[in-house]
Design a protein around this motif. Structure first.
Motif, short mmCIF file in Angstrom:
data_model
loop_
_atom_site.label_atom_id
_atom_site.label_comp_id
_atom_site.label_asym_id
_atom_site.label_seq_id
_atom_site.Cartn_x
_atom_site.Cartn_y
_atom_site.Cartn_z
N MET A 1 0.85 -1.19 0.00
CA MET A 1 0.00 0.00 0.00
C MET A 1 0.89 1.25 0.00
N PRO A 2 0.64 2.20 -0.89
CA PRO A 2 1.48 3.41 -0.94
C PRO A 2 1.30 4.26 0.32
N GLU A 3 2.35 4.98 0.69
CA GLU A 3 2.28 5.84 1.87
C GLU A 3 1.40 7.05 1.58
N LEU A 4 0.81 7.58 2.66
CA LEU A 4 0.01 8.79 2.51
C LEU A 4 0.90 9.96 2.13
N PRO A 5 0.38 10.89 1.33
CA PRO A 5 1.17 12.08 1.01
C PRO A 5 1.42 12.91 2.27
N GLU A 6 2.55 13.58 2.32
CA GLU A 6 2.88 14.38 3.50
C GLU A 6 1.88 15.52 3.71
N SER A 7 1.17 15.91 2.66
CA SER A 7 0.25 17.04 2.77
C SER A 7 -1.15 16.63 3.22
N HIS A 8 -1.30 15.42 3.77
CA HIS A 8 -2.64 14.98 4.17
C HIS A 8 -3.18 15.84 5.32
N PRO A 9 -4.51 15.89 5.49
CA PRO A 9 -5.08 16.70 6.57
C PRO A 9 -4.58 16.26 7.94
N SER A 10 -4.70 17.16 8.92
CA SER A 10 -4.25 16.86 10.27
C SER A 10 -5.10 15.78 10.91
N ILE A 11 -4.52 15.07 11.86
CA ILE A 11 -5.22 14.04 12.63
C ILE A 11 -5.69 14.68 13.92
N VAL A 12 -7.00 14.59 14.19
CA VAL A 12 -7.56 15.33 15.34
C VAL A 12 -8.38 14.42 16.23
N SER A 13 -8.84 14.97 17.33
CA SER A 13 -9.68 14.24 18.28
C SER A 13 -11.09 14.10 17.72
N PRO A 14 -11.90 13.18 18.27
CA PRO A 14 -13.30 13.06 17.82
C PRO A 14 -14.07 14.37 17.94
N GLU A 15 -13.81 15.14 18.99
CA GLU A 15 -14.51 16.40 19.19
C GLU A 15 -14.15 17.41 18.10
N ALA A 16 -12.85 17.48 17.79
CA ALA A 16 -12.42 18.42 16.74
C ALA A 16 -12.93 17.98 15.38
N TRP A 17 -12.95 16.65 15.15
CA TRP A 17 -13.47 16.15 13.87
C TRP A 17 -14.94 16.50 13.71
N GLU A 18 -15.73 16.34 14.78
CA GLU A 18 -17.16 16.66 14.72
C GLU A 18 -17.38 18.14 14.50
N ALA A 19 -16.55 18.98 15.10
CA ALA A 19 -16.67 20.43 14.89
C ALA A 19 -16.38 20.78 13.44
N ALA A 20 -15.35 20.16 12.86
CA ALA A 20 -15.03 20.42 11.45
C ALA A 20 -16.16 19.94 10.55
N ARG A 21 -16.71 18.77 10.87
CA ARG A 21 -17.81 18.24 10.06
C ARG A 21 -19.04 19.15 10.16
N THR A 22 -19.34 19.67 11.33
CA THR A 22 -20.49 20.56 11.52
C THR A 22 -20.31 21.85 10.74
N ALA A 23 -19.09 22.37 10.72
CA ALA A 23 -18.82 23.60 9.97
C ALA A 23 -19.00 23.36 8.47
N LEU A 24 -18.52 22.22 7.99
CA LEU A 24 -18.66 21.91 6.56
C LEU A 24 -20.11 21.64 6.19
N LEU A 25 -20.88 21.10 7.13
CA LEU A 25 -22.28 20.78 6.87
C LEU A 25 -23.08 22.01 6.47
N VAL A 26 -22.71 23.17 7.02
CA VAL A 26 -23.39 24.42 6.66
C VAL A 26 -23.27 24.66 5.15
N LYS A 27 -22.07 24.46 4.61
CA LYS A 27 -21.86 24.65 3.18
C LYS A 27 -22.54 23.56 2.36
N GLU A 28 -22.54 22.34 2.90
CA GLU A 28 -23.19 21.24 2.18
C GLU A 28 -24.69 21.45 2.09
N LYS A 29 -25.29 21.97 3.16
CA LYS A 29 -26.73 22.27 3.13
C LYS A 29 -27.03 23.37 2.11
N ALA A 30 -26.15 24.35 2.05
CA ALA A 30 -26.33 25.42 1.07
C ALA A 30 -26.22 24.87 -0.34
#
Length: 250
Positions: A1-30
């Motif tokens: 399996m090839p290695e992930l590119p160095e520019s991949h997104p940051s690895i965060v906690s479940p709480e931070a991931w949910e906050a990012a998902r909630t912020a993106l959801l606003v744009k997805e709803k639009a």
């Protein structure tokens, strides 16, 4: 399996991931609301009368354009490239068209909305039958025998043409090709191209267009003929689901 590119997104906690998902959801709803508004505008496009009598060959003999409706109000015709000169012939059709054919959802759901889907190529019917059997496709697939593809902008590249009939009168209501074609295949992607849309009450459609309560027409694909009236239990379940969705958006 090839290695992930160095520019991949940051690895965060479940709480931070949910906050990012909630912020993106606003744009997805639009984005969803903008897509619905575009479909509403599409339903208000002018219609073009189809006065020429087009002819095709089907598995059981000659067909005219009106026959492709199979008695339904709307028709979507996809021009697929399977014929001499196309890469893959005679064993395969165009790779892009074939990928699209693999995505086609069960047609019973389109039929329940008075809409037919037909594939069209220039290959003879025996070759089309052989290809469908090899690839496991079961959509109606007819042979173009005249200038249909040239007249409707699909003689050189693929595309979906959408038609509506009023008795024996046929109108072209929409056309999509190029990048717009790649996401086709779901019941919703097809219905959103049509003049009548999904035909549910929530849609912004011109006055007098056919509309039924949201979700209530949904059925198992083998049960539409056996049970045309919405099942009371499904009405109860779908009402509860719709209420939950509305509350979640508040």
């Amino acid at each position: 399996m090839p290695e992930l590119p160095e520019s991949h997104p940051s690895i965060v906690s479940p709480e931070a991931w949910e906050a990012a998902r909630t912020a993106l959801l606003v744009k997805e709803k639009a984005h969803t609301r903008a897509r619905d508004a575009l479909a509403a505008e599409r339903r208000r496009m002018p219609w073009m009368a189809v006065d020429k009598d087009y002819h095709f060959e089907g598995p059981n003999g000659p067909l005219r354009l009106i026959d492709l409706f199979a008695g339904r109000r709307q028709l979507i015709v996809y021009r697929a490239f399977f014929e001499p000169g196309v890469h893959g012939w005679p064993e395969h059709g165009c790779r892009g068209c074939s990928l699209g054919a693999d995505q086609v959802s069960h047609l019973a759901h389109l039929h329940a909305r008075d809409t037919s889907l037909v594939y069209a190529s220039r290959a003879p019917q025996p070759d089309i039958a052989r290809l469908k059997a090899r690839m496991g496709w079961d959509m109606p697939w007819i042979t173009i025998t005249d200038d249909f593809d040239k007249d409707f902008g699909v003689d050189e590249w693929h595309g979906h043409n959408v038609f509506l009939r009023d008795g024996d009168r046929i109108y072209r209501t929409y056309f999509i090709n190029n990048r717009g074609d790649e996401a086709m295949g779901t019941v919703w992607s097809y219905l959103d191209l049509t003049a009548l849309g999904r035909q549910e009450l929530w849609e912004d459609s011109p006055e007098g267009y056919p509309q039924t309560p949201t979700y209530k027409w949904w059925n198992w694909h083998d049960n539409y003929d056996a049970e045309p009236t919405p099942d009371p239990k499904w009405v109860e379940v779908s009402d509860a689901g719709e209420a939950a969705f509305r509350n979640a958006e508040k």
